[in-house]
Design a protein around this motif. Structure first.
Motif, PDB file in Angstrom:
ATOM      1  N   VAL A  24       0.835  -1.205   0.000  1.00 15.59           N
ATOM      2  CA  VAL A  24       0.000   0.000   0.000  1.00 15.59           C
ATOM      3  C   VAL A  24       0.868   1.252   0.000  1.00 15.59           C
ATOM      4  N   LEU A  25       1.885   1.275   0.864  1.00 16.11           N
ATOM      5  CA  LEU A  25       2.743   2.462   0.934  1.00 16.11           C
ATOM      6  C   LEU A  25       3.546   2.669  -0.346  1.00 16.11           C
ATOM      7  N   SER A  26       3.854   1.586  -1.036  1.00 11.95           N
ATOM      8  CA  SER A  26       4.657   1.693  -2.256  1.00 11.95           C
ATOM      9  C   SER A  26       3.829   2.027  -3.491  1.00 11.95           C
ATOM     10  N   LEU A  27       2.562   1.625  -3.503  1.00 10.76           N
ATOM     11  CA  LEU A  27       1.769   1.764  -4.723  1.00 10.76           C
ATOM     12  C   LEU A  27       0.575   2.700  -4.595  1.00 10.76           C
ATOM     13  N   TYR A  28       0.365   3.277  -3.437  1.00 12.12           N
ATOM     14  CA  TYR A  28      -0.762   4.190  -3.284  1.00 12.12           C
ATOM     15  C   TYR A  28      -0.538   5.385  -4.204  1.00 12.12           C
ATOM     16  N   PRO A  29      -1.480   5.633  -5.132  1.00 10.21           N
ATOM     17  CA  PRO A  29      -1.269   6.733  -6.078  1.00 10.21           C
ATOM     18  C   PRO A  29      -1.392   8.095  -5.383  1.00 10.21           C
ATOM     19  N   ILE A  30      -0.434   8.949  -5.643  1.00 10.91           N
ATOM     20  CA  ILE A  30      -0.462  10.301  -5.098  1.00 10.91           C
ATOM     21  C   ILE A  30      -0.232  11.283  -6.239  1.00 10.91           C
ATOM     22  N   PRO A  31      -0.925  12.429  -6.208  1.00 13.28           N
ATOM     23  CA  PRO A  31      -0.808  13.373  -7.327  1.00 13.28           C
ATOM     24  C   PRO A  31       0.587  13.974  -7.467  1.00 13.28           C
ATOM     25  N   VAL A  32       1.219  14.283  -6.343  1.00  7.55           N
ATOM     26  CA  VAL A  32       2.550  14.888  -6.371  1.00  7.55           C
ATOM     27  C   VAL A  32       3.415  14.144  -5.362  1.00  7.55           C
ATOM     28  N   LEU A  33       4.600  13.752  -5.786  1.00  9.57           N
ATOM     29  CA  LEU A  33       5.510  13.071  -4.874  1.00  9.57           C
ATOM     30  C   LEU A  33       5.981  14.030  -3.786  1.00  9.57           C
ATOM     31  N   PRO A  34       5.828  13.655  -2.512  1.00  7.43           N
ATOM     32  CA  PRO A  34       6.282  14.543  -1.442  1.00  7.43           C
ATOM     33  C   PRO A  34       7.795  14.536  -1.333  1.00  7.43           C
ATOM     34  N   GLU A  35       8.336  15.636  -0.861  1.00  8.32           N
ATOM     35  CA  GLU A  35       9.774  15.689  -0.581  1.00  8.32           C
ATOM     36  C   GLU A  35      10.009  14.996   0.750  1.00  8.32           C
ATOM     37  N   MET A  36      10.771  13.947   0.719  1.00  7.76           N
ATOM     38  CA  MET A  36      11.059  13.190   1.934  1.00  7.76           C
ATOM     39  C   MET A  36      12.474  13.520   2.383  1.00  7.76           C
ATOM     40  N   GLY A  37      12.593  13.937   3.623  1.00 10.61           N
ATOM     41  CA  GLY A  37      13.922  14.192   4.154  1.00 10.61           C
ATOM     42  C   GLY A  37      14.662  12.889   4.379  1.00 10.61           C
ATOM     43  N   GLY A  38      15.953  12.940   4.373  1.00 14.59           N
ATOM     44  CA  GLY A  38      16.749  11.737   4.612  1.00 14.59           C
ATOM     45  C   GLY A  38      16.886  10.898   3.363  1.00 14.59           C
ATOM     46  N   ASN A  39      17.424   9.742   3.544  1.00 13.99           N
ATOM     47  CA  ASN A  39      17.693   8.835   2.441  1.00 13.99           C
ATOM     48  C   ASN A  39      16.588   7.793   2.359  1.00 13.99           C
ATOM     49  N   ASP A  40      15.833   7.785   1.278  1.00 20.22           N
ATOM     50  CA  ASP A  40      14.726   6.831   1.179  1.00 20.22           C
ATOM     51  C   ASP A  40      15.221   5.395   1.009  1.00 20.22           C
ATOM     52  N   LYS A  41      16.462   5.216   0.631  1.00 23.24           N
ATOM     53  CA  LYS A  41      17.008   3.849   0.509  1.00 23.24           C
ATOM     54  C   LYS A  41      17.061   3.180   1.875  1.00 23.24           C
ATOM     55  N   ILE A  42      17.302   3.968   2.913  1.00 26.66           N
ATOM     56  CA  ILE A  42      17.317   3.411   4.270  1.00 26.66           C
ATOM     57  C   ILE A  42      15.921   2.931   4.653  1.00 26.66           C
ATOM     58  N   ARG A  43      14.899   3.670   4.234  1.00 20.24           N
ATOM     59  CA  ARG A  43      13.517   3.244   4.505  1.00 20.24           C
ATOM     60  C   ARG A  43      13.208   1.926   3.786  1.00 20.24           C
ATOM     61  N   HIS A  44      13.665   1.804   2.561  1.00 21.63           N
ATOM     62  CA  HIS A  44      13.485   0.549   1.817  1.00 21.63           C
ATOM     63  C   HIS A  44      14.205  -0.591   2.535  1.00 21.63           C
ATOM     64  N   PHE A  45      15.438  -0.345   2.909  1.00 23.64           N
ATOM     65  CA  PHE A  45      16.266  -1.337   3.598  1.00 23.64           C
ATOM     66  C   PHE A  45      15.574  -1.821   4.874  1.00 23.64           C
ATOM     67  N   ILE A  46      15.103  -0.882   5.684  1.00 21.05           N
ATOM     68  CA  ILE A  46      14.460  -1.238   6.961  1.00 21.05           C
ATOM     69  C   ILE A  46      13.152  -1.994   6.713  1.00 21.05           C
ATOM     70  N   ALA A  47      12.329  -1.506   5.785  1.00 23.51           N
ATOM     71  CA  ALA A  47      11.034  -2.145   5.528  1.00 23.51           C
ATOM     72  C   ALA A  47      11.202  -3.613   5.140  1.00 23.51           C
ATOM     73  N   TYR A  48      12.126  -3.882   4.233  1.00 25.83           N
ATOM     74  CA  TYR A  48      12.291  -5.268   3.780  1.00 25.83           C
ATOM     75  C   TYR A  48      13.067  -6.115   4.789  1.00 25.83           C
ATOM     76  N   GLY A  49      13.912  -5.489   5.586  1.00 30.48           N
ATOM     77  CA  GLY A  49      14.568  -6.214   6.670  1.00 30.48           C
ATOM     78  C   GLY A  49      13.563  -6.665   7.713  1.00 30.48           C
ATOM     79  N   VAL A  50      12.653  -5.764   8.084  1.00 27.17           N
ATOM     80  CA  VAL A  50      11.600  -6.099   9.052  1.00 27.17           C
ATOM     81  C   VAL A  50      10.666  -7.153   8.470  1.00 27.17           C
ATOM     82  N   LEU A  51      10.366  -7.064   7.192  1.00 29.97           N
ATOM     83  CA  LEU A  51       9.526  -8.063   6.530  1.00 29.97           C
ATOM     84  C   LEU A  51      10.141  -9.456   6.630  1.00 29.97           C
TER      85      LEU A  51
END
Length: 134
Positions: free
Chosen positions: A34-61
């Motif tokens: 859901v978090l990866s594919l939820y359609p949004i009109p404009v991509l928000p600016e995310m602070g930090g490195n989003d690769k770390i979020r990917h790393f953590i999400a799949y590590g926890v999975l």
């Protein structure tokens, strides 16, 4: 000496993971989807490195699967990597950025989540064997 309270807490966590690992894993997979594919009109600016979020999400999975010593762990880990790749391919269709570096971060998270789960499982076994031998 080891605390009886610590032992009780670890046993409860252990039982919870063994009883509910599949529900936890499916729930995490749904949240990631859901978090990866939820359609949004404009991509928000995310602070930090989003690769770390990917790393953590799949590590926890991956953690619950490796912790309970599921017999088909490796094929399931490959499914997680393929699933991650499919999400990256689909993301441009829902106004998201699909990136190969995200896939790499996801795969790294899967590997590290697996290693952490196995490491904790090994420590748990030695903890309880040590406690039972006294």
């Amino acid at each position: 000496t080891q605390s009886p309270l610590l032992r009780m807490i670890l046993l409860r966590i252990d039982r919870f993971l063994y009883r509910h690992w599949m529900i936890i894993t499916i729930g995490l997979l749904l949240i990631i989807t859901v978090l990866s594919l939820y359609p949004i009109p404009v991509l928000p600016e995310m602070g930090g490195n989003d690769k770390i979020r990917h790393f953590i999400a799949y590590g926890v999975l991956t953690f619950p699967v490796s912790y309970v010593n599921f017999k088909k762990t490796f094929p399931l880990l490959l499914v997680f990597v393929c699933f991650s790749g499919c999400i990256e391919l689909i993301q441009p269709l829902v106004n998201r950025n699909g990136e190969w570096l995200d896939l790499l971060a996801n795969a790294a998270g899967i590997v590290i989540g697996f290693l952490v789960g196995k490491g904790i499982l090994t420590l748990k076994k030695s903890f309880f064997l040590y406690k039972n031998s006294q």
